[in-house]
Design an enzyme around this catalytic site. Sequence first.
Site, PDB file in Angstrom:
ATOM      1  N   GLU A 109      74.575  52.600  43.377  1.00 47.91           N
ATOM      2  CA  GLU A 109      73.960  53.856  42.934  1.00 47.91           C
ATOM      3  C   GLU A 109      72.439  53.749  43.006  1.00 47.91           C
ATOM      4  OE1 GLU A 109      75.619  54.949  39.013  1.00 47.91           O
ATOM      5  OE2 GLU A 109      76.965  53.255  39.314  1.00 47.91           O
ATOM      6  N   LYS A 111      68.615  53.673  41.717  1.00 45.75           N
ATOM      7  CA  LYS A 111      67.909  53.188  40.527  1.00 45.75           C
ATOM      8  C   LYS A 111      66.700  54.093  40.319  1.00 45.75           C
ATOM      9  CE  LYS A 111      65.750  49.090  38.491  1.00 45.75           C
ATOM     10  NZ  LYS A 111      64.470  49.721  38.180  1.00 45.75           N
ATOM     11  N   ASP A 113      63.332  55.830  38.647  1.00 47.03           N
ATOM     12  CA  ASP A 113      62.095  55.369  38.018  1.00 47.03           C
ATOM     13  C   ASP A 113      61.783  56.319  36.868  1.00 47.03           C
ATOM     14  OD1 ASP A 113      60.007  53.702  37.640  1.00 47.03           O
ATOM     15  OD2 ASP A 113      58.766  54.480  39.253  1.00 47.03           O
ATOM     16  N   TYR A 218      74.672  57.863  34.381  1.00 44.95           N
ATOM     17  CA  TYR A 218      75.392  56.899  35.215  1.00 44.95           C
ATOM     18  C   TYR A 218      76.257  55.916  34.413  1.00 44.95           C
ATOM     19  CZ  TYR A 218      71.002  54.558  33.954  1.00 44.95           C
ATOM     20  OH  TYR A 218      69.918  54.063  33.266  1.00 44.95           O
ATOM     21  N   LYS A 306      65.589  45.731  44.332  1.00 47.11           N
ATOM     22  CA  LYS A 306      64.284  46.401  44.326  1.00 47.11           C
ATOM     23  C   LYS A 306      63.801  46.596  45.760  1.00 47.11           C
ATOM     24  CE  LYS A 306      62.337  47.302  41.092  1.00 47.11           C
ATOM     25  NZ  LYS A 306      61.499  46.632  40.112  1.00 47.11           N
ATOM     26  N   CYS A 400      21.808  43.291  43.174  1.00 45.26           N
ATOM     27  CA  CYS A 400      22.700  44.013  42.267  1.00 45.26           C
ATOM     28  C   CYS A 400      22.447  45.517  42.371  1.00 45.26           C
ATOM     29  CB  CYS A 400      22.453  43.552  40.829  1.00 45.26           C
ATOM     30  SG  CYS A 400      23.396  44.499  39.595  1.00 45.26           S
ATOM     31  N   CYS A 403      20.896  46.669  38.585  1.00 40.76           N
ATOM     32  CA  CYS A 403      19.579  46.242  38.080  1.00 40.76           C
ATOM     33  C   CYS A 403      18.642  45.743  39.178  1.00 40.76           C
ATOM     34  CB  CYS A 403      19.749  45.150  37.023  1.00 40.76           C
ATOM     35  SG  CYS A 403      20.324  43.566  37.686  1.00 40.76           S
ATOM     36  N   CYS A 418      25.736  38.755  39.732  1.00 38.26           N
ATOM     37  CA  CYS A 418      24.431  39.149  39.229  1.00 38.26           C
ATOM     38  C   CYS A 418      24.162  38.253  38.019  1.00 38.26           C
ATOM     39  CB  CYS A 418      24.436  40.627  38.803  1.00 38.26           C
ATOM     40  SG  CYS A 418      22.954  41.102  37.872  1.00 38.26           S
ATOM     41  N   CYS A 423      21.467  42.863  32.587  1.00 35.79           N
ATOM     42  CA  CYS A 423      21.904  43.938  33.495  1.00 35.79           C
ATOM     43  C   CYS A 423      22.739  44.934  32.692  1.00 35.79           C
ATOM     44  CB  CYS A 423      22.729  43.353  34.638  1.00 35.79           C
ATOM     45  SG  CYS A 423      23.456  44.620  35.712  1.00 35.79           S
TER      46      CYS A 423
END
Length: 665
Positions: A109, A111, A113, A218, A306, A400, A403, A418, A423
């Site tokens: 059957e 599955k 979610d 089910y 799965k 960065c 800064c 960084c 910063c």
Amino acid sequence: MNEVKRIEELRKLLEQYAIEYYVKDAPSVSDQEYDRLMQELIALENKHPEMKDPNSPSQRIIGAVLEGFEKVSHASQMLSLGNVFNREEIQDFVLRIQESVSNPEFVVECKYDGLAMALLYENGRFVRAVTRGDGFVGEDVSNNIRTIGSIPMYIDQLDPVEVRGEVYMPKKSFEELNQKQAEQGKPLFANPRNAAAGSIRQLDSSICAQRKLDAYWYYFQNASDFGIQTQEEALEAMEKLHFRVNPMRRVCRTTEQIWDFIQEIQKIRNTLPYEIDGMVIKLNSLADQQVLGSTAKAPRYATAYKFPAEEVQTRLKDITITVGRTGKITPNAVLEPVRVAGTTVSAASLHNEDMIAVKDLRIGDIVIVRKAGEIIPEVVSSVPSRRDGSQRPYHFPQSCPVCGSHLIRLEGEASHYCVNQDCPARVVESMIHFASRDAMDIDSLGDKKIEQLHDFGFLNSIEDIYYLKRHRQELLEKRGYQKKSVDHMLETIEDSKKQPLGVLLFGLGIRQVGKKAAMILAKHFGNMDALIQASQEELVAINDIGEITAQSILAFFKEEKNLHLIQVLKEQGLNMIQEKEEIRESRFTNKTVVLTGTLESYTRSEAKKILEAFGANVAGSVSKRTDLVIYGTAAGSKLEKARNLGVDLMSEEEFVQEVSHAQNN
């Protein structure tokens, strides 16, 4: 006609029309006629309040508001399923069943979610709907279940009936809900499952009604009470009682038949109006199911295959940079929105400069995207054959983006950093991490709240969190800050001071020190001062603390700024000790142990806690330092590597016996 009799007649008619529309997909009346009859019923029920019935079709749309959900114990445990991931593992499952059952049949059957649910009926009437919860105790969500049109409120069976299944949000409902969320400036739901779960837990059932949920059933929990002998007969019996049962199923006898059907469904998976993440394989005979029984968590007679991660193609529009709490620079893919495994993906982490180079990613590329573990978006690779000359190579920044400080890349590391501790990005991220659930668990200080308090000028460092009480009056003058919420926030900050040393160490964000390493350090040294004074030799001698981690710890405690922070936290009353846990001597004490495969007697988390209580160090991978590998079913590469390295092995059965022996002693 007597008005009371007319109410009863209308309820039967509307129930019948709902079954035709939602379950059989064959309505016999128009929407206008259905609405007319519904309005007539509502008017008559208002006129005759003594006829109030929570199962009336009118209650599906009127709704009610609750203060909370009542806890309810299940008549029998609602189990979860073990997983298989390929044809070979399905074959192993079939062979295992064949060892106990002669010529077994299997029902395969879909599955879903969604959210597991149990429905109870007595005297032909719907009584209660209960969520799975922990398998033993769930929550009564009957009011919200009544809003789902396909679920019958009355059935043609006076004896008690319990059916179980999955409540889900159809793809169309999910798209409509997120469109509405976006229009209202509210956060979008990540996927239909989260949306369904959130809808079912609405205290106002009228909100749930607007979400347009549905369900498939089910499992006929008490099928044997009715002389039903197989899963297929149980599904047919539920259909006759007008429960919505998926016709997309097949009775199979061999692995080949099971695999062929799975492949058929996988091909049409994306065209279905609902999300499925695999297929369930169940032994058909209910008597044989009883013989095989279950483990503490899952039935031995069923398993779930799965589906592999879905891969799709989209365009890489840009690469942006974020700065983490440790200064780590993370490149992120900006993607043309694409639907993957049930959700729309528009971004994914690219981790570091090397990954961009290895995957040969260029801005404007068509790329392959999937969800790692069906959850985290991941860019798998570029598709060079789709390039047309407009693509641009990406040049990693040298400074960065927040800064402007020069970025550095330490020897032996893939990431850039960084190193400017002031910063702004690092400051905010460090506070977010400190207050997070895995760290100090200050639930009233979420990401957005910290950013806002930083903008107000109240939070500019971790220690400022504990000075926030000085700004109480100023906060009360801010829009959206009411007395109750402000006092709750200050109370949760105060409560966080009780957290043990291991939690505090993790919250400080020492580079290379994750949650596990923080707890190991706390247990080993017992208090903050002992850790601060530790030498590199002492640190490296601890299991799981390597050279790089030791250097990072020493560097952290050399910084005057960090020592000042710890002193302030001490003065504010934060806990600086870790209570010693009594270690029970056993075969596992002082051993490095790896768990692999599917365990039936314990969850992975439970097994890990048991081992740690016996003084073991539970590692995630097998190496020459591994002392023991404990394996369950479907154990893969870790078991093979352990055999090649000559590491001691222990089956799950032996593990259970050893634990029992150690506990009894």
